[in-house]
Design a protein around this motif. Sequence first.
Motif, mmCIF file in Angstrom:
data_model
loop_
_atom_site.group_PDB
_atom_site.id
_atom_site.type_symbol
_atom_site.label_atom_id
_atom_site.label_comp_id
_atom_site.label_asym_id
_atom_site.label_seq_id
_atom_site.Cartn_x
_atom_site.Cartn_y
_atom_site.Cartn_z
ATOM 1 N N LEU A 112 0.855 -1.191 0.000
ATOM 2 C CA LEU A 112 0.000 0.000 0.000
ATOM 3 C C LEU A 112 0.886 1.236 0.000
ATOM 4 O O LEU A 112 1.711 1.419 0.895
ATOM 5 N N ILE A 113 0.716 2.088 -1.014
ATOM 6 C CA ILE A 113 1.451 3.354 -1.090
ATOM 7 C C ILE A 113 0.417 4.471 -1.030
ATOM 8 O O ILE A 113 -0.303 4.723 -1.998
ATOM 9 N N THR A 114 0.310 5.118 0.137
ATOM 10 C CA THR A 114 -0.641 6.207 0.287
ATOM 11 C C THR A 114 0.011 7.540 -0.077
ATOM 12 O O THR A 114 1.214 7.709 0.058
ATOM 13 N N HIS A 115 -0.823 8.471 -0.582
ATOM 14 C CA HIS A 115 -0.323 9.779 -1.031
ATOM 15 C C HIS A 115 0.822 9.552 -2.036
ATOM 16 O O HIS A 115 1.918 10.104 -1.896
ATOM 17 N N ALA A 116 0.522 8.747 -3.036
ATOM 18 C CA ALA A 116 1.556 8.313 -3.986
ATOM 19 C C ALA A 116 2.157 9.465 -4.777
ATOM 20 O O ALA A 116 3.238 9.318 -5.369
ATOM 21 N N GLN A 117 1.484 10.621 -4.794
ATOM 22 C CA GLN A 117 2.053 11.779 -5.489
ATOM 23 C C GLN A 117 3.344 12.253 -4.842
ATOM 24 O O GLN A 117 4.077 13.060 -5.413
ATOM 25 N N ALA A 118 3.650 11.728 -3.628
ATOM 26 C CA ALA A 118 4.886 12.108 -2.942
ATOM 27 C C ALA A 118 6.103 11.360 -3.471
ATOM 28 O O ALA A 118 7.225 11.622 -3.045
ATOM 29 N N MET A 119 5.916 10.417 -4.400
ATOM 30 C CA MET A 119 7.063 9.721 -4.986
ATOM 31 C C MET A 119 7.866 10.672 -5.859
ATOM 32 O O MET A 119 7.290 11.390 -6.682
ATOM 33 N N ASN A 120 9.199 10.669 -5.697
ATOM 34 C CA ASN A 120 10.002 11.416 -6.658
ATOM 35 C C ASN A 120 10.112 10.597 -7.947
ATOM 36 O O ASN A 120 9.639 9.469 -8.020
ATOM 37 N N ILE A 121 10.732 11.158 -8.957
ATOM 38 C CA ILE A 121 10.711 10.519 -10.278
ATOM 39 C C ILE A 121 11.403 9.161 -10.270
ATOM 40 O O ILE A 121 10.948 8.206 -10.919
ATOM 41 N N ASN A 122 12.490 9.034 -9.509
ATOM 42 C CA ASN A 122 13.185 7.753 -9.459
ATOM 43 C C ASN A 122 12.351 6.693 -8.751
ATOM 44 O O ASN A 122 12.311 5.529 -9.174
ATOM 45 N N ALA A 123 11.665 7.098 -7.680
ATOM 46 C CA ALA A 123 10.785 6.166 -6.971
ATOM 47 C C ALA A 123 9.625 5.743 -7.868
ATOM 48 O O ALA A 123 9.236 4.572 -7.906
ATOM 49 N N ALA A 124 9.078 6.708 -8.614
ATOM 50 C CA ALA A 124 7.967 6.402 -9.510
ATOM 51 C C ALA A 124 8.393 5.412 -10.594
ATOM 52 O O ALA A 124 7.650 4.483 -10.930
ATOM 53 N N ASN A 125 9.589 5.591 -11.118
ATOM 54 C CA ASN A 125 10.079 4.659 -12.137
ATOM 55 C C ASN A 125 10.309 3.269 -11.554
ATOM 56 O O ASN A 125 10.090 2.256 -12.238
ATOM 57 N N ALA A 126 10.746 3.208 -10.293
ATOM 58 C CA ALA A 126 10.940 1.908 -9.639
ATOM 59 C C ALA A 126 9.602 1.205 -9.430
ATOM 60 O O ALA A 126 9.491 -0.013 -9.601
ATOM 61 N N VAL A 127 8.567 1.966 -9.074
ATOM 62 C CA VAL A 127 7.225 1.390 -8.936
ATOM 63 C C VAL A 127 6.717 0.925 -10.291
ATOM 64 O O VAL A 127 6.120 -0.156 -10.414
ATOM 65 N N LEU A 128 6.962 1.731 -11.313
ATOM 66 C CA LEU A 128 6.527 1.351 -12.658
ATOM 67 C C LEU A 128 7.147 0.023 -13.069
ATOM 68 O O LEU A 128 6.458 -0.849 -13.634
ATOM 69 N N LYS A 129 8.420 -0.158 -12.789
ATOM 70 C CA LYS A 129 9.083 -1.422 -13.122
ATOM 71 C C LYS A 129 8.435 -2.583 -12.386
ATOM 72 O O LYS A 129 8.226 -3.667 -12.963
ATOM 73 N N ALA A 130 8.087 -2.356 -11.112
ATOM 74 C CA ALA A 130 7.434 -3.413 -10.328
ATOM 75 C C ALA A 130 6.054 -3.743 -10.889
ATOM 76 O O ALA A 130 5.630 -4.905 -10.872
ATOM 77 N N LEU A 131 5.370 -2.740 -11.412
ATOM 78 C CA LEU A 131 4.049 -2.977 -11.997
ATOM 79 C C LEU A 131 4.152 -3.681 -13.347
ATOM 80 O O LEU A 131 3.272 -4.462 -13.726
ATOM 81 N N GLU A 132 5.227 -3.384 -14.069
ATOM 82 C CA GLU A 132 5.434 -4.023 -15.372
ATOM 83 C C GLU A 132 5.857 -5.475 -15.226
ATOM 84 O O GLU A 132 5.554 -6.311 -16.094
ATOM 85 N N GLU A 133 6.560 -5.779 -14.136
ATOM 86 C CA GLU A 133 7.022 -7.146 -13.887
ATOM 87 C C GLU A 133 6.552 -7.583 -12.499
ATOM 88 O O GLU A 133 7.349 -7.760 -11.572
ATOM 89 N N PRO A 134 5.248 -7.740 -12.339
ATOM 90 C CA PRO A 134 4.704 -8.005 -11.001
ATOM 91 C C PRO A 134 5.140 -9.361 -10.448
ATOM 92 O O PRO A 134 5.177 -10.356 -11.160
ATOM 93 N N ALA A 135 5.488 -9.371 -9.169
ATOM 94 C CA ALA A 135 5.805 -10.629 -8.499
ATOM 95 C C ALA A 135 4.525 -11.441 -8.330
ATOM 96 O O ALA A 135 3.423 -10.891 -8.248
ATOM 97 N N ASP A 136 4.658 -12.751 -8.310
ATOM 98 C CA ASP A 136 3.490 -13.613 -8.142
ATOM 99 C C ASP A 136 2.785 -13.303 -6.828
ATOM 100 O O ASP A 136 3.424 -13.003 -5.811
ATOM 101 N N GLN A 137 1.464 -13.372 -6.869
ATOM 102 C CA GLN A 137 0.623 -13.236 -5.681
ATOM 103 C C GLN A 137 0.843 -11.901 -4.958
ATOM 104 O O GLN A 137 0.748 -11.806 -3.748
ATOM 105 N N THR A 138 1.126 -10.864 -5.763
ATOM 106 C CA THR A 138 1.418 -9.553 -5.183
ATOM 107 C C THR A 138 0.482 -8.495 -5.760
ATOM 108 O O THR A 138 0.285 -8.418 -6.973
ATOM 109 N N TYR A 139 -0.088 -7.691 -4.878
ATOM 110 C CA TYR A 139 -0.953 -6.583 -5.276
ATOM 111 C C TYR A 139 -0.327 -5.264 -4.832
ATOM 112 O O TYR A 139 0.233 -5.166 -3.737
#
Length: 313
Positions: A112-139
């Motif tokens: 859970l990432i609340t107030h996600a607008q607080a991510m800086n650009i590098n953090a946002a790109n890291a989240v994007l990578k995790a969303l593009e390659e999601p781990a099994d059984q992970t939301y």
Amino acid sequence: MTDIAPWLTASLHQVQALKKQKKLSHALLVTGADGVGQEVLARAMVKDLMCEELDQAAACGYCHSCQLMAANTHPDFRILDGEEGTIKVDHIRQLTQKISQKPQVGNNKVVLITHAQAMNINAANAVLKALEEPADQTYFVLTSSQSSSLLPTIRSRCLLVNVPTPNIDEVKNWLSGQPDGDELSTLFWLTTQPFRLIDIEKQQKTAIYTGLPSALKTMLLGEQGTDVVLKGVSNTNIEDYCNGLAAILHQCINHSAGAELPSALFEVYPVIMRRMGIQQIMQRYQSLQKMKSDLLKTNLNPTIQLTYELNQW
């Protein structure tokens, strides 16, 4: 069924239905105006996702995972709160490393990432990578009151859950069932966003706002000095005083244009209007906004700055 505010239930039912049908996206973005309850809704969704009863829409409340969630000790649930400050790439990397393994308990892992607008650009790109390659059984569940500031590629990979803004009657009815709800209802001149009001009560700042109109009236009538308004001001609450004073001026501007005046401002409004015209009220409103921004960036003494501001009134 999770007991949440009535305007949140339709969105929760939508997600629960998708979960039961096994059609739920691995990433969800819960959006809405600041203070309408997207974080509350997201936490309810997380509880449903962590439940071990996979064929059940809502969390059962009895399984081991539900009990761990109730105790805030579930090892497969991780949270980052952007309200506490900027979310940096190291935070995301540490989190993704922890969720890369199989669930320790139950079936799923949830971030859970609340107030996600607080991510800086590098953090946002890291989240994007995790969303593009999601781990099994992970939301991933993200919340934001400024979703347009998130990367479009993040938004496109999430199921969008829009939280409606409740009308004033819905907020009144809901607050009537909350501790100190009647007192909070007198602060509708400040905000009508229900969970912002609840946060004010939890932070024990209600008295700052409830006493402000009367103190301001006394000062403007010359019966007491600025100290009556600034009693209790400090570095930790200067933003509250700025917000309260700005909200009073904003309501005066709105009422002069034909909007209804909140009853809590009936006595201070005519005093303000006699002291200042609309043009000057707008200038003072803008000055408060600038001062609030400057105080966050500098080490200026808050009492001196706010005293100077009030002396212009």
